[in-house]
Design an enzyme around this catalytic site. Structure first.
Site, mmCIF file in Angstrom:
data_model
loop_
_atom_site.group_PDB
_atom_site.id
_atom_site.type_symbol
_atom_site.label_atom_id
_atom_site.label_comp_id
_atom_site.label_asym_id
_atom_site.label_seq_id
_atom_site.Cartn_x
_atom_site.Cartn_y
_atom_site.Cartn_z
ATOM 1 N N ASP A 257 47.278 26.359 32.836
ATOM 2 C CA ASP A 257 45.992 27.324 33.054
ATOM 3 C C ASP A 257 45.031 26.582 33.952
ATOM 4 O OD1 ASP A 257 44.698 29.968 31.850
ATOM 5 O OD2 ASP A 257 43.316 28.293 32.257
ATOM 6 N N ASN A 265 36.679 32.427 41.726
ATOM 7 C CA ASN A 265 36.769 33.685 42.220
ATOM 8 C C ASN A 265 35.074 34.106 42.604
ATOM 9 O OD1 ASN A 265 39.188 34.533 42.467
ATOM 10 N ND2 ASN A 265 39.230 35.150 40.252
ATOM 11 N N HIS A 270 37.734 36.486 45.723
ATOM 12 C CA HIS A 270 39.096 36.619 45.414
ATOM 13 C C HIS A 270 40.202 36.146 46.396
ATOM 14 C CE1 HIS A 270 38.384 38.509 41.399
ATOM 15 N NE2 HIS A 270 37.179 39.022 41.894
ATOM 16 N N ASP A 274 43.038 33.791 45.323
ATOM 17 C CA ASP A 274 44.624 34.088 45.707
ATOM 18 C C ASP A 274 45.259 32.864 46.265
ATOM 19 O OD1 ASP A 274 44.238 36.233 44.244
ATOM 20 O OD2 ASP A 274 44.530 37.558 46.269
ATOM 21 N N GLU A 300 45.734 33.325 35.706
ATOM 22 C CA GLU A 300 45.876 31.996 36.485
ATOM 23 C C GLU A 300 46.745 31.208 35.506
ATOM 24 O OE1 GLU A 300 42.200 32.518 33.810
ATOM 25 O OE2 GLU A 300 43.389 33.623 34.756
#
Length: 386
Positions: A257, A265, A270, A274, A300
């Site tokens: 994670d 973000n 975002h 990404d 994530e």
């Protein structure tokens, strides 16, 4: 960001929800009650005022819950938290309560998994893949039938043609036989046409099968990172478990994670988030191979499966990737701004220490949670059969 490809844009629906929530909050924060002119009017407005206050409090409670668990502000997350806090969905209320009791926290990936499980009867990538399997089976049966029919038609046409040849040479002066010969020749021609049509249909069916195979691959892969998705990983885990058992090999599972991903973000947008996801996906793919499989589990979160490696050996391998990432100096490609250090935490479990591979995955998830709780940017190994 250096070394990263362009990410996908945030969905229109997510932008729309964020904008609406922002406007809603602004209206509520500036709302002022007018001074009552009469006691009758005051009594009339009280229910409306109480409704406004209740909605405002609910909005604040949802926001507090999202931020306290580092959850993205998405329609999926907002809806689940709303149903949990209001008790509108007993199933969600029960599931969230249970995970909070055991882990104390929920994640974007866990929410995606819960909703996917509850919506398994709807048209999701998973259900689409199941439908594609059934369609392909039907097409396979249809193709076999066409092969048989085309072969029979071809043989029948050849036999008729041979009979016509014999009849035309021996008794071509007889009118009845001439008509029969003409009719038979027509049947031969018709059988040839049918054979041609069936051959064309077979080609179209083969093209459709290729399209279905492409659709299946799309349904089993994450569109952003290109990695297999959760459904594909679970199928792979079943296969690898059986093969490892038969070969008496070790099998270890990893839950990863990205730490503080919501902050990435919120700070950089975002699109950059990404690109970070894709970067980490490529990094994990770099330590995988024929006997190691990596997939995006949701949000994530990533999962990995190592065959032929003990949990201790896998801890060393994954920790090397963790250290590699933590030493990277990443830059926001859009702004040129240097980013905060990006790290991940991970939990590792021995699959065969548990009765069910899914229990091993849960154990790796618990080890990941402990790694997060003890400071993040570390890899923990689950105690066998904990």
């Amino acid at each position: 960001m250096m070394g990263m490809e362009n990410g996908t844009t945030l969905s229109v629906a997510q932008h729309g929800l964020t904008d609406r929530l922002t406007r809603w909050a602004r209206r509520l924060s500036t709302h002022q009650e007018p001074v009552a002119e009469t006691s009758e009017r005051e009594a009339t407005k009280r229910p409306f005022s109480r409704g406004i206050e209740r909605r405002k409090q609910l909005y604040n409670d949802i926001g507090s819950f999202l931020f306290s668990h580092d959850l993205d502000l998405t329609p999926l997350n907002f809806g689940l938290v709303h149903d949990y806090l209001t008790g509108a969905d007993h199933g969600i209320e029960k599931a969230v309560g249970a995970i909070l009791q055991t882990r104390g926290k929920i994640t974007n990936g866990w929410i995606e998994g819960l909703i996917a499980e509850r919506q398994k009867d709807e048209v999701t990538p998973e259900s689409l893949a199941d439908m594609l399997d059934k369609v392909e089976d039907n097409l396979s049966q249809f193709t076999d039938l066409m092969d048989q029919s085309r072969s029979s038609a071809k043989d029948y046409g050849a036999a008729l043609q041979e009979q016509v040849k014999d009849m035309s040479e021996a008794e071509k002066d007889q009118p009845v036989l001439a008509k029969l010969i003409g009719l038979t020749r027509a049947m031969v021609e018709k059988s040839r046409q049918v054979e041609t049509q069936m051959r064309d249909s077979q080609k179209q069916t083969q093209m459709l099968q290729q399209s279905l195979e492409t659709a299946r691959r799309a349904a089993e892969h994450d569109h952003l990172t290109g990695l297999p998705n959760r459904r594909a990983f679970e199928a792979r885990m079943k296969e690898e478990t059986l093969q490892a058992q038969a070969a008496q090999e070790a099998l270890s599972v990893v839950f990863c994670d990205i730490d503080h991903f919501k902050l990435v973000n919120d700070t950089h947008g975002h699109d950059t988030g990404d690109r970070v996801l894709k970067f980490v996906a490529n990094l994990l793919s770099g330590i995988s191979g024929e006997r190691c499989h990596v997939a995006r589990h949701g949000g994530e979160e990533f999962v990995m499966l190592f065959r032929g490696k003990t949990a201790a050996e896998v801890c060393t391998i994954v920790d090397g990737a963790r250290e590699d990432l933590s030493q990277r100096s990443l830059v926001n490609r859009s702004t040129g701004q240097r980013m905060e250090k990006v790290t991940f935490s991970a939990g590792v479990a021995n699959v065969f220490a548990y009765d069910d591979p899914r229990d091993a995955l849960k154990a790796a998830d618990r080890a990941l949670y402990l790694a997060k709780e003890h400071g993040r940017n570390r890899v923990y190994m689950a105690a066998d059969a904990e």
